[in-house]
Design a protein around this motif. Sequence first.
Motif, short mmCIF file in Angstrom:
data_model
loop_
_atom_site.label_atom_id
_atom_site.label_comp_id
_atom_site.label_asym_id
_atom_site.label_seq_id
_atom_site.Cartn_x
_atom_site.Cartn_y
_atom_site.Cartn_z
N TYR A 25 0.82 -1.20 0.00
CA TYR A 25 0.00 0.00 0.00
C TYR A 25 0.86 1.25 0.00
O TYR A 25 1.91 1.30 0.63
CB TYR A 25 -0.93 0.00 1.21
N ILE A 26 0.38 2.28 -0.68
CA ILE A 26 1.09 3.55 -0.73
C ILE A 26 1.12 4.20 0.65
O ILE A 26 2.14 4.70 1.09
CB ILE A 26 0.45 4.47 -1.79
N ASP A 27 0.00 4.18 1.34
CA ASP A 27 -0.09 4.71 2.70
C ASP A 27 -0.34 3.54 3.65
O ASP A 27 -1.34 2.83 3.50
CB ASP A 27 -1.22 5.73 2.79
N LYS A 28 0.53 3.34 4.60
CA LYS A 28 0.41 2.19 5.50
C LYS A 28 -0.74 2.31 6.49
O LYS A 28 -1.18 1.31 7.03
CB LYS A 28 1.72 1.97 6.26
N ASN A 29 -1.21 3.53 6.73
CA ASN A 29 -2.29 3.73 7.70
C ASN A 29 -3.64 3.43 7.06
O ASN A 29 -4.07 4.14 6.16
CB ASN A 29 -2.25 5.17 8.21
#
Length: 130
Positions: A25-29
């Motif tokens: 994923y680009i953003d882990k959150n």
Amino acid sequence: MFKKGSKLYSILTGTCPRCQQESMYIDKNPYHLSKVYKMHEKCSHCGLHYKIEPSFFYGAMYVSYGLGVAFSVAAFVIAYILMGTSLKTSFFAIIGTLVVFMSVIMRLSRNIWINFFVSYRKDADKKPKP
């Protein structure tokens, strides 16, 4: 059991199922809802294309349903059986649990789905030489 090389490691961390070196994923959150589904096209370490075919992750909906049921049963057991609340309160606990964990369930279902089809390879974690 939770060591690198196991499917459980890849599922819970959201890393590439083949080399387990970088996040898919680009953003882990997962709670940045506008970016919850944004994935890299391919792994920069082993070159695995995450979208194996068009509409590949539609199958993750079935996994998501199962995870939703599991989270709901867990919320019910905790609220009704362990805490002794009423059925109405337990229902609201189930709804609250599903709303809070919605994005986590979506990511976990994608991670589980891709791990059905791609296995870990020890030699894949080495960067290919140009």
